[in-house]
Scaffold this motif. Structure first.
Motif, PDB file in Angstrom:
ATOM      1  N   VAL A  80       0.869  -1.169   0.000  1.00 46.80           N
ATOM      2  CA  VAL A  80       0.000   0.000   0.000  1.00 46.80           C
ATOM      3  C   VAL A  80       0.908   1.222   0.000  1.00 46.80           C
ATOM      4  N   GLU A  81       0.538   2.227  -0.783  1.00 47.74           N
ATOM      5  CA  GLU A  81       1.319   3.467  -0.833  1.00 47.74           C
ATOM      6  C   GLU A  81       0.578   4.569  -0.097  1.00 47.74           C
ATOM      7  N   GLU A  82       1.320   5.376   0.640  1.00 43.14           N
ATOM      8  CA  GLU A  82       0.748   6.538   1.326  1.00 43.14           C
ATOM      9  C   GLU A  82       1.608   7.744   1.001  1.00 43.14           C
ATOM     10  N   THR A  83       0.953   8.857   0.709  1.00 44.06           N
ATOM     11  CA  THR A  83       1.655  10.115   0.509  1.00 44.06           C
ATOM     12  C   THR A  83       1.346  11.019   1.683  1.00 44.06           C
ATOM     13  N   ILE A  84       2.395  11.483   2.350  1.00 48.66           N
ATOM     14  CA  ILE A  84       2.228  12.391   3.486  1.00 48.66           C
ATOM     15  C   ILE A  84       2.762  13.759   3.089  1.00 48.66           C
ATOM     16  N   THR A  85       1.934  14.782   3.302  1.00 47.60           N
ATOM     17  CA  THR A  85       2.357  16.166   3.087  1.00 47.60           C
ATOM     18  C   THR A  85       2.662  16.754   4.459  1.00 47.60           C
ATOM     19  N   TRP A  86       3.948  17.069   4.654  1.00 49.29           N
ATOM     20  CA  TRP A  86       4.426  17.556   5.949  1.00 49.29           C
ATOM     21  C   TRP A  86       4.327  19.071   6.036  1.00 49.29           C
ATOM     22  N   ASP A  87       4.286  19.586   7.235  1.00 47.02           N
ATOM     23  CA  ASP A  87       4.202  21.023   7.486  1.00 47.02           C
ATOM     24  C   ASP A  87       5.613  21.621   7.574  1.00 47.02           C
ATOM     25  N   TYR A  88       6.334  21.531   6.457  1.00 43.62           N
ATOM     26  CA  TYR A  88       7.662  22.144   6.359  1.00 43.62           C
ATOM     27  C   TYR A  88       7.594  23.281   5.354  1.00 43.62           C
ATOM     28  N   SER A  89       8.375  24.339   5.569  1.00 45.07           N
ATOM     29  CA  SER A  89       8.378  25.455   4.625  1.00 45.07           C
ATOM     30  C   SER A  89       9.280  25.175   3.426  1.00 45.07           C
ATOM     31  N   GLU A  90      10.281  24.313   3.599  1.00 43.16           N
ATOM     32  CA  GLU A  90      11.208  24.022   2.500  1.00 43.16           C
ATOM     33  C   GLU A  90      10.857  22.682   1.848  1.00 43.16           C
ATOM     34  N   GLU A  91      11.255  22.553   0.599  1.00 46.00           N
ATOM     35  CA  GLU A  91      11.021  21.319  -0.164  1.00 46.00           C
ATOM     36  C   GLU A  91      12.050  20.272   0.224  1.00 46.00           C
ATOM     37  N   PRO A  92      11.798  18.989   0.069  1.00 50.64           N
ATOM     38  CA  PRO A  92      10.509  18.431  -0.316  1.00 50.64           C
ATOM     39  C   PRO A  92       9.559  18.390   0.878  1.00 50.64           C
ATOM     40  N   LYS A  93       8.289  18.664   0.600  1.00 48.56           N
ATOM     41  CA  LYS A  93       7.276  18.686   1.645  1.00 48.56           C
ATOM     42  C   LYS A  93       6.543  17.358   1.765  1.00 48.56           C
ATOM     43  N   GLN A  94       6.732  16.466   0.792  1.00 48.44           N
ATOM     44  CA  GLN A  94       6.000  15.202   0.798  1.00 48.44           C
ATOM     45  C   GLN A  94       6.935  14.005   0.961  1.00 48.44           C
ATOM     46  N   SER A  95       6.357  12.939   1.487  1.00 48.70           N
ATOM     47  CA  SER A  95       7.018  11.636   1.546  1.00 48.70           C
ATOM     48  C   SER A  95       6.075  10.630   0.904  1.00 48.70           C
ATOM     49  N   LYS A  96       6.608   9.827  -0.012  1.00 48.22           N
ATOM     50  CA  LYS A  96       5.827   8.722  -0.572  1.00 48.22           C
ATOM     51  C   LYS A  96       6.346   7.454   0.084  1.00 48.22           C
ATOM     52  N   ILE A  97       5.468   6.785   0.847  1.00 46.43           N
ATOM     53  CA  ILE A  97       5.845   5.593   1.594  1.00 46.43           C
ATOM     54  C   ILE A  97       5.200   4.375   0.958  1.00 46.43           C
ATOM     55  N   VAL A  98       5.976   3.315   0.788  1.00 47.29           N
ATOM     56  CA  VAL A  98       5.448   2.041   0.303  1.00 47.29           C
ATOM     57  C   VAL A  98       5.513   1.058   1.470  1.00 47.29           C
ATOM     58  N   TYR A  99       4.332   0.667   1.941  1.00 43.66           N
ATOM     59  CA  TYR A  99       4.239  -0.331   3.007  1.00 43.66           C
ATOM     60  C   TYR A  99       4.129  -1.700   2.351  1.00 43.66           C
ATOM     61  N   ASN A 100       5.093  -2.580   2.601  1.00 43.99           N
ATOM     62  CA  ASN A 100       5.078  -3.900   1.965  1.00 43.99           C
ATOM     63  C   ASN A 100       4.868  -5.035   2.957  1.00 43.99           C
ATOM     64  N   LYS A 101       4.641  -4.684   4.221  1.00 46.90           N
ATOM     65  CA  LYS A 101       4.368  -5.706   5.228  1.00 46.90           C
ATOM     66  C   LYS A 101       3.232  -5.200   6.101  1.00 46.90           C
ATOM     67  N   VAL A 102       2.263  -6.080   6.359  1.00 44.89           N
ATOM     68  CA  VAL A 102       1.140  -5.711   7.208  1.00 44.89           C
ATOM     69  C   VAL A 102       0.870  -6.840   8.194  1.00 44.89           C
ATOM     70  N   ASP A 103       0.535  -6.459   9.419  1.00 45.29           N
ATOM     71  CA  ASP A 103       0.212  -7.432  10.446  1.00 45.29           C
ATOM     72  C   ASP A 103      -1.059  -6.959  11.141  1.00 45.29           C
ATOM     73  N   VAL A 104      -2.072  -7.810  11.183  1.00 42.34           N
ATOM     74  CA  VAL A 104      -3.332  -7.481  11.846  1.00 42.34           C
ATOM     75  C   VAL A 104      -3.367  -8.218  13.176  1.00 42.34           C
ATOM     76  N   ASP A 105      -3.510  -7.448  14.248  1.00 46.69           N
ATOM     77  CA  ASP A 105      -3.547  -8.013  15.595  1.00 46.69           C
ATOM     78  C   ASP A 105      -4.773  -7.442  16.301  1.00 46.69           C
ATOM     79  N   GLY A 106      -5.893  -8.168  16.229  1.00 46.75           N
ATOM     80  CA  GLY A 106      -7.142  -7.661  16.801  1.00 46.75           C
ATOM     81  C   GLY A 106      -7.550  -6.401  16.070  1.00 46.75           C
ATOM     82  N   PRO A 107      -7.830  -5.323  16.811  1.00 38.47           N
ATOM     83  CA  PRO A 107      -8.218  -4.077  16.159  1.00 38.47           C
ATOM     84  C   PRO A 107      -7.030  -3.226  15.689  1.00 38.47           C
ATOM     85  N   SER A 108      -5.820  -3.741  15.842  1.00 41.10           N
ATOM     86  CA  SER A 108      -4.621  -3.003  15.417  1.00 41.10           C
ATOM     87  C   SER A 108      -4.118  -3.508  14.069  1.00 41.10           C
ATOM     88  N   VAL A 109      -3.745  -2.566  13.220  1.00 40.90           N
ATOM     89  CA  VAL A 109      -3.133  -2.895  11.938  1.00 40.90           C
ATOM     90  C   VAL A 109      -1.761  -2.230  11.928  1.00 40.90           C
TER      91      VAL A 109
END
Length: 193
Positions: A105-134
């Protein structure tokens, strides 16, 4: 400290004193490093907040193609600046399979920084579901903190009324329609360099 009269004894006692002094300085220096937030284990961002995921069409007992859209607000940061995350993906899911979420799953985060780069593109390649926690684990693929590891924990605390039977079936009978979930989230981005 008492020194012996011969040269060898004096040198040995001075060496011991020097080693003890160096060890004390090293321990004191280590404590300083451990309590400095910016340098703690190379953490570049450590933030908590909330998330909301919607599913269109809703997730039901039978498998079908569903688009999941998640918006996260990381507004309580110990290290780094606040940010807003967004991801959207389409997968074949049902009530039974939604708890074994598909990665990557990919997530793009736009951070509150005044200088570039302001975004991070994260690729999550491992997931673990433990009850109501992901728990998602991955890497920052581009932008701010590129190359760093990322770990995101989502704690599901709310869902639409009909979604309960989809998430928590009674007697292994899945029913209801899951249209949205929400809750608390936290993200940690750590330098691996």
């Amino acid at each position: 400290m008492e020194y012996q009269s011969d040269e060898k004894g004096t040198v040995m006692n001075r060496r011991r004193f020097t080693m003890v002094a160096c060890a004390a300085a090293l321990v004191t220096g280590s404590i300083t490093v451990l309590i400095t937030p910016a340098s703690a284990a190379g953490v570049n961002a450590s933030c908590k907040g909330s998330f909301r995921s919607t599913f269109s069409p809703s997730i039901i007992a039978t498998v079908r193609s569903v688009t999941s859209t998640t918006n996260s607000q990381y507004n309580d940061c110990v290290t780094g600046r606040p940010g807003d995350g967004h991801n959207s993906s389409t997968n074949e899911v049902s009530c039974q399979s939604v708890r074994t979420t598909v990665a990557p799953v990919e997530e793009t985060i736009t951070w509150d920084y005044s200088e570039e780069p302001k975004q991070s593109k994260i690729v999550y390649n491992k997931v673990d579901v433990d009850g109501p926690s992901v728990i998602w684990e991955g890497k920052v693929a581009s932008g701010r903190f590129q190359g760093d590891s990322a770990r995101k924990v989502m704690q599901v605390t709310s869902w639409n009324q009909d979604g309960y039977q989809c998430l928590f079936p009674q007697n292994d009978v899945f029913s209801g329609e899951l249209t949205e979930v929400g809750g608390d989230t936290e993200i940690t981005i750590t330098s691996i360099r």
